[in-house]
Design a protein around this motif. Structure first.
Motif, PDB file in Angstrom:
ATOM      1  N   GLY A  97       0.649  -1.238  -0.027  1.00  0.00           N
ATOM      2  CA  GLY A  97       0.090   0.015   0.059  1.00  0.00           C
ATOM      3  C   GLY A  97       0.688   1.242  -0.046  1.00  0.00           C
ATOM      4  N   ILE A  98       2.151   1.223   0.155  1.00  0.00           N
ATOM      5  CA  ILE A  98       2.954   2.288   0.442  1.00  0.00           C
ATOM      6  C   ILE A  98       3.435   2.701  -1.395  1.00  0.00           C
ATOM      7  CG2 ILE A  98       5.125   3.352   1.109  1.00  0.00           C
ATOM      8  CD1 ILE A  98       3.311   2.831   3.361  1.00  0.00           C
ATOM      9  N   ARG A  99       3.238   3.855  -1.673  1.00  0.00           N
ATOM     10  CA  ARG A  99       3.701   4.642  -2.712  1.00  0.00           C
ATOM     11  C   ARG A  99       5.199   4.693  -2.654  1.00  0.00           C
ATOM     12  NH1 ARG A  99       0.223   9.106  -4.570  1.00  0.00           N
ATOM     13  NH2 ARG A  99       0.158   9.813  -2.451  1.00  0.00           N
ATOM     14  N   LEU A 100       5.866   4.018  -3.592  1.00  0.00           N
ATOM     15  CA  LEU A 100       7.578   4.061  -3.255  1.00  0.00           C
ATOM     16  C   LEU A 100       8.057   3.970  -4.436  1.00  0.00           C
ATOM     17  CD1 LEU A 100       7.577   0.980  -3.246  1.00  0.00           C
ATOM     18  CD2 LEU A 100       7.962   1.168  -0.882  1.00  0.00           C
ATOM     19  N   PRO A 101       9.416   4.151  -4.533  1.00  0.00           N
ATOM     20  CA  PRO A 101      10.084   3.875  -5.842  1.00  0.00           C
ATOM     21  C   PRO A 101      10.233   2.338  -5.902  1.00  0.00           C
ATOM     22  CG  PRO A 101      11.273   5.296  -4.422  1.00  0.00           C
ATOM     23  CD  PRO A 101      10.250   5.031  -3.666  1.00  0.00           C
ATOM     24  N   LEU A 102      10.416   2.005  -7.289  1.00  0.00           N
ATOM     25  CA  LEU A 102      10.329   0.645  -7.633  1.00  0.00           C
ATOM     26  C   LEU A 102      11.344  -0.233  -6.943  1.00  0.00           C
ATOM     27  CD1 LEU A 102       8.839  -1.980  -9.071  1.00  0.00           C
ATOM     28  CD2 LEU A 102      10.696  -1.138 -10.900  1.00  0.00           C
ATOM     29  N   GLU A 103      12.435   0.592  -6.643  1.00  0.00           N
ATOM     30  CA  GLU A 103      13.584  -0.493  -6.284  1.00  0.00           C
ATOM     31  C   GLU A 103      13.500  -0.702  -4.585  1.00  0.00           C
ATOM     32  OE1 GLU A 103      13.868   2.940  -7.252  1.00  0.00           O
ATOM     33  OE2 GLU A 103      15.456   3.807  -6.112  1.00  0.00           O
ATOM     34  N   ASP A 105      10.224  -1.771  -3.645  1.00  0.00           N
ATOM     35  CA  ASP A 105       8.796  -2.463  -3.598  1.00  0.00           C
ATOM     36  C   ASP A 105       8.978  -3.935  -3.091  1.00  0.00           C
ATOM     37  OD1 ASP A 105       6.095  -2.250  -3.971  1.00  0.00           O
ATOM     38  OD2 ASP A 105       6.359  -3.199  -5.701  1.00  0.00           O
ATOM     39  N   GLY A 106      10.365  -4.354  -3.230  1.00  0.00           N
ATOM     40  CA  GLY A 106      10.502  -5.736  -2.631  1.00  0.00           C
ATOM     41  C   GLY A 106       9.913  -7.015  -3.407  1.00  0.00           C
ATOM     42  N   VAL A 107       9.739  -6.825  -4.630  1.00  0.00           N
ATOM     43  CA  VAL A 107       9.351  -7.944  -5.593  1.00  0.00           C
ATOM     44  C   VAL A 107      10.719  -8.336  -6.227  1.00  0.00           C
ATOM     45  CG1 VAL A 107       8.108  -8.490  -7.526  1.00  0.00           C
ATOM     46  CG2 VAL A 107       7.249  -6.633  -6.035  1.00  0.00           C
ATOM     47  N   PRO A 108      10.959  -9.667  -5.873  1.00  0.00           N
ATOM     48  CA  PRO A 108      12.129 -10.329  -6.563  1.00  0.00           C
ATOM     49  C   PRO A 108      12.164 -10.454  -8.068  1.00  0.00           C
ATOM     50  CG  PRO A 108      10.705 -12.090  -5.477  1.00  0.00           C
ATOM     51  CD  PRO A 108      10.023 -10.779  -5.213  1.00  0.00           C
ATOM     52  N   TYR A 109      13.398 -10.005  -8.425  1.00  0.00           N
ATOM     53  CA  TYR A 109      13.600  -9.938 -10.028  1.00  0.00           C
ATOM     54  C   TYR A 109      12.946  -8.895 -10.498  1.00  0.00           C
ATOM     55  CZ  TYR A 109      15.494 -14.411  -8.613  1.00  0.00           C
ATOM     56  OH  TYR A 109      16.237 -15.573  -7.726  1.00  0.00           O
ATOM     57  N   VAL A 110      12.094  -8.118  -9.846  1.00  0.00           N
ATOM     58  CA  VAL A 110      11.469  -6.961 -10.483  1.00  0.00           C
ATOM     59  C   VAL A 110      12.154  -5.736  -9.935  1.00  0.00           C
ATOM     60  CG1 VAL A 110       9.480  -5.573 -10.983  1.00  0.00           C
ATOM     61  CG2 VAL A 110       9.338  -8.460 -11.190  1.00  0.00           C
ATOM     62  N   SER A 111      12.073  -5.594  -8.504  1.00  0.00           N
ATOM     63  CA  SER A 111      12.746  -4.468  -7.646  1.00  0.00           C
ATOM     64  C   SER A 111      14.220  -4.838  -7.267  1.00  0.00           C
ATOM     65  CB  SER A 111      12.268  -4.342  -6.707  1.00  0.00           C
ATOM     66  OG  SER A 111      10.657  -4.622  -6.658  1.00  0.00           O
ATOM     67  N   GLN A 112      14.470  -6.039  -7.018  1.00  0.00           N
ATOM     68  CA  GLN A 112      15.752  -6.228  -6.425  1.00  0.00           C
ATOM     69  C   GLN A 112      15.886  -7.882  -6.321  1.00  0.00           C
ATOM     70  OE1 GLN A 112      13.725  -6.037  -2.021  1.00  0.00           O
ATOM     71  NE2 GLN A 112      15.693  -7.141  -2.147  1.00  0.00           N
ATOM     72  N   LEU A 113      17.016  -8.274  -6.258  1.00  0.00           N
ATOM     73  CA  LEU A 113      17.386  -9.611  -6.092  1.00  0.00           C
ATOM     74  C   LEU A 113      16.727 -10.111  -4.716  1.00  0.00           C
ATOM     75  CD1 LEU A 113      20.969 -10.337  -7.477  1.00  0.00           C
ATOM     76  CD2 LEU A 113      18.870 -11.513  -8.345  1.00  0.00           C
ATOM     77  N   PRO A 114      16.462 -11.390  -4.693  1.00  0.00           N
ATOM     78  CA  PRO A 114      16.220 -11.841  -3.321  1.00  0.00           C
ATOM     79  C   PRO A 114      17.331 -11.659  -2.122  1.00  0.00           C
ATOM     80  CG  PRO A 114      15.616 -13.511  -5.119  1.00  0.00           C
ATOM     81  CD  PRO A 114      16.488 -12.433  -5.449  1.00  0.00           C
ATOM     82  N   VAL A 115      16.944 -11.505  -1.050  1.00  0.00           N
ATOM     83  CA  VAL A 115      17.803 -11.356   0.048  1.00  0.00           C
ATOM     84  C   VAL A 115      18.135 -13.037   0.600  1.00  0.00           C
ATOM     85  CG1 VAL A 115      18.406 -10.171   2.306  1.00  0.00           C
ATOM     86  CG2 VAL A 115      16.938  -9.066   0.772  1.00  0.00           C
ATOM     87  N   GLN A 389     -14.149 -14.653  -4.861  1.00  0.00           N
ATOM     88  CA  GLN A 389     -13.882 -13.298  -4.684  1.00  0.00           C
ATOM     89  C   GLN A 389     -12.373 -13.186  -4.703  1.00  0.00           C
ATOM     90  OE1 GLN A 389     -16.171 -11.202  -1.456  1.00  0.00           O
ATOM     91  NE2 GLN A 389     -15.341 -13.365  -0.689  1.00  0.00           N
ATOM     92  N   HIS A 390     -11.979 -12.051  -5.575  1.00  0.00           N
ATOM     93  CA  HIS A 390     -10.697 -11.670  -5.632  1.00  0.00           C
ATOM     94  C   HIS A 390     -10.366 -10.127  -5.079  1.00  0.00           C
ATOM     95  CE1 HIS A 390     -10.147 -15.214  -8.020  1.00  0.00           C
ATOM     96  NE2 HIS A 390     -11.016 -14.609  -9.097  1.00  0.00           N
ATOM     97  N   PRO A 391      -9.393 -10.259  -4.091  1.00  0.00           N
ATOM     98  CA  PRO A 391      -9.087  -8.886  -3.533  1.00  0.00           C
ATOM     99  C   PRO A 391      -8.066  -8.475  -4.483  1.00  0.00           C
ATOM    100  CG  PRO A 391      -8.311 -10.653  -2.272  1.00  0.00           C
ATOM    101  CD  PRO A 391      -9.178 -11.524  -3.224  1.00  0.00           C
ATOM    102  N   ILE A 392      -8.443  -7.588  -5.572  1.00  0.00           N
ATOM    103  CA  ILE A 392      -7.297  -7.154  -6.517  1.00  0.00           C
ATOM    104  C   ILE A 392      -6.473  -5.879  -5.930  1.00  0.00           C
ATOM    105  CG2 ILE A 392      -6.925  -6.308  -8.754  1.00  0.00           C
ATOM    106  CD1 ILE A 392      -8.020  -9.388  -8.516  1.00  0.00           C
ATOM    107  N   HIS A 393      -5.170  -6.137  -6.121  1.00  0.00           N
ATOM    108  CA  HIS A 393      -4.144  -5.224  -5.558  1.00  0.00           C
ATOM    109  C   HIS A 393      -3.354  -4.845  -6.409  1.00  0.00           C
ATOM    110  CE1 HIS A 393      -1.156  -3.694  -3.012  1.00  0.00           C
ATOM    111  NE2 HIS A 393      -0.341  -4.611  -3.074  1.00  0.00           N
ATOM    112  N   LEU A 394      -2.815  -3.411  -6.453  1.00  0.00           N
ATOM    113  CA  LEU A 394      -2.075  -2.916  -7.490  1.00  0.00           C
ATOM    114  C   LEU A 394      -0.712  -2.327  -6.551  1.00  0.00           C
ATOM    115  CD1 LEU A 394      -1.033  -1.923 -10.313  1.00  0.00           C
ATOM    116  CD2 LEU A 394      -2.863   0.145  -9.848  1.00  0.00           C
ATOM    117  N   HIS A 395       0.334  -2.521  -7.007  1.00  0.00           N
ATOM    118  CA  HIS A 395       1.495  -1.993  -6.235  1.00  0.00           C
ATOM    119  C   HIS A 395       1.712  -0.532  -6.779  1.00  0.00           C
ATOM    120  CE1 HIS A 395       3.916  -5.888  -5.097  1.00  0.00           C
ATOM    121  NE2 HIS A 395       2.622  -6.219  -4.946  1.00  0.00           N
ATOM    122  N   GLY A 396       2.565   0.286  -5.662  1.00  0.00           N
ATOM    123  CA  GLY A 396       2.971   1.519  -6.345  1.00  0.00           C
ATOM    124  C   GLY A 396       2.262   2.461  -6.382  1.00  0.00           C
TER     125      GLY A 396
END
Ligand code: C2O
Ligand code: CU
Ligand code: CU
Length: 458
Positions: A97-103, A105-115, A389-396
């Motif tokens: 829910g936080i509007r933040l820079p993509l890097e 955002d915590g999505v592996p291989y999209v924002s960063q490598l897995p920790v 039902q689908h709780p539809i979520h959008l990042h960013g």
């Protein structure tokens, strides 16, 4: 786009923007950080907890508790978290829910490598919006969230909100048996339906707690659905409660009414006028089932009044007259699972516009389902073709819910919309945050079996 270890280490010592995705998407890696300064050191590690009295559950915890420690930050300030991974496997943290820079955002291989186990990652970003949020991994989600890696993130208003008392309540139904041992987090035949439910419903890790609240006072209850699957049908019979915010975003206060459906990932901020001492206890319920007992305890403060509405978050208003409309169908897709996939445990049961996300394919985000123009205005028509039902979520981003073909909707801002059975709803937003943003159902079983896509804003 594939990441290498070297790139991320490079990022930590000062590399800026790195690389272009196959689809022309630009990806960001870590910016230089001052490693000496962080507000929180957040450790993820195995941690035994007692969910069932007398029995041990081998949970995974953030900060030694599951659900994890509450992180707090003031609206407009920078939140700096050094995340340290002491789990036996790789992970990330996503700030729901936080509007933040993509890097960040915590999505592996999209924002960063897995920790990786033993490594750390510094998350650092300014939080533009006040409200109730939460954090969780975005990797092996059924198991990692299932084991307890979920935690509240509270962003306090810049100015005092008028609430003198508050409680954070994280709702989770654990996948454990009567001895506290974990049961399957995901069962294929359930994933193909409403998702795999846990059996033990809890608030802040306690089954059927009694919440002691100050008599006569108005208390802000921040309810956060951190569950993998369950939509809670919240009600508080005989309680005097008003809704102040939905999914972090303030609304004009209104009575809770008969019931509010809180899907996975969603939050509701209620103001509750606590009864006088000796009055009947209240029961916070999920449909007919009790979740918690609310008990008034003596308070020497003067009786509390309803605070004014919370100040709106600084979200850009979409201009519908010049918005471009895009359509998204959320469909059943069992036919997509080939026998070989089934045998290998790779199931795809769901799809968006005919495409099923493959949770094992690191390149999916290189093929966004939609490409939006930065600062463009958009209407998304969300159509649920299924009985679940689908709780539809959008990042960013935060979007405005406009209307639905199934119910009256007072337009409001959110990051997660519970799309009901066979419902079609319209949402709108200004695409003001560049990046590649995950767009998915927050029923973890659904997102891991196809119901996820990437939206590119450039
Ligand atoms: Cu709670 Cu992809 O999000
Ligand atoms: Cu999110
Ligand atoms: Cu779903």
């Amino acid at each position: 786009m594939s990441f290498t270890r070297r790139q991320v280490l490079g990022g930590l010592i000062g590399l800026g923007v790195v690389g272009l995705g196959a689809g022309g998407a630009r990806y960001w890696l870590g910016r230089p950080f001052d490693r000496k300064t962080h507000d929180y050191e957040l450790i993820a590690a195995p941690h035994d907890i007692e969910l069932v009295p007398g029995h041990v559950t081998p949970a995974w915890a953030f900060g030694g508790q599951a659900p994890g420690v509450e992180l707090r930050c003031r609206q407009g300030d920078e939140l700096r978290v050094r995340f340290i991974n002491h789990l036996p496997e790789a992970t990330t943290i996503h700030w729901h829910g936080i509007r933040l820079p993509l890097e960040m955002d915590g999505v592996p291989y999209v924002s960063q490598l897995p920790v990786l186990p033993g490594e750390y990652f510094d998350y650092r970003f300014v939080v533009p919006d006040a409200g109730s949020y939460w954090y969780h991994p975005h990797q092996s989600s059924a198991e990692q969230l299932g084991r307890g890696l979920v935690g509240p993130l509270i962003i306090e208003e810049r100015e005092p909100s008028g609430f003198l008392h508050e409680r954070t309540l994280c709702l989770k139904s654990w996948h454990v048996d009567k001895e506290g041992a974990f049961t399957a987090f995901s069962v294929p035949r359930e994933a193909a339906r409403e998702g795999t439910r846990g059996r033990l419903s809890t608030i802040n890790g306690v089954s059927l707690p009694t919440l002691e609240l100050p008599a006569g006072q108005v208390v802000r209850l921040r309810l956060i659905n951190v569950d993998n699957t369950v939509t809670y049908r919240l009600n508080l019979p005989k309680g005097e409660a008003r809704i102040y915010a939905l999914d972090g975003n303030p609304i004009a206060p209104r009575p809770l009414g008969k019931e509010y459906w809180l899907g996975p990932g969603m939050r509701i901020d209620l103001a509750l006028k606590v009864p006088e001492v000796g009055a009947d206890e209240l029961s916070l319920r999920n449909g007919p089932l009790r979740l918690a007992t609310i008990k008034a305890v003596a308070s020497n403060e003067a009786a509390g009044e309803w605070p004014p509405a919370l100040p709106a978050n600084p979200v850009a208003e979409p201009d519908l007259s010049r918005a471009e409309t895009l359509r998204f169908n959320f469909e059943w897709a069992a036919a997509l699972a080939s026998p070989a996939d089934e045998a290998a445990g790779r199931y795809k049961y769901w799809q968006i516009n005919g495409e099923a996300w493959d949770i094992n394919d690191k390149t999916c985000a290189d093929r966004p389902i939609a490409k939006l123009k930065k600062d463009g205005h958009y209407i998304f028509v969300l159509r649920n073709m299924a009985q679940y039902q689908h709780p539809i979520h959008l990042h960013g981003l935060i979007f405005k819910v406009l209307d639905s073909n199934r119910r009256e909707i007072e337009p409001y801002y959110t990051d997660t919309f519970l799309l009901g059975k066979n419902e079609t709803a319209r949402i709108a937003f200004v695409a003001d945050n560049p990046g590649v943003w995950m767009f998915h159902c927050h029923v973890i079983d659904h997102m891991e079996t196809g119901l996820m896509a990437a939206i590119e804003i450039a």
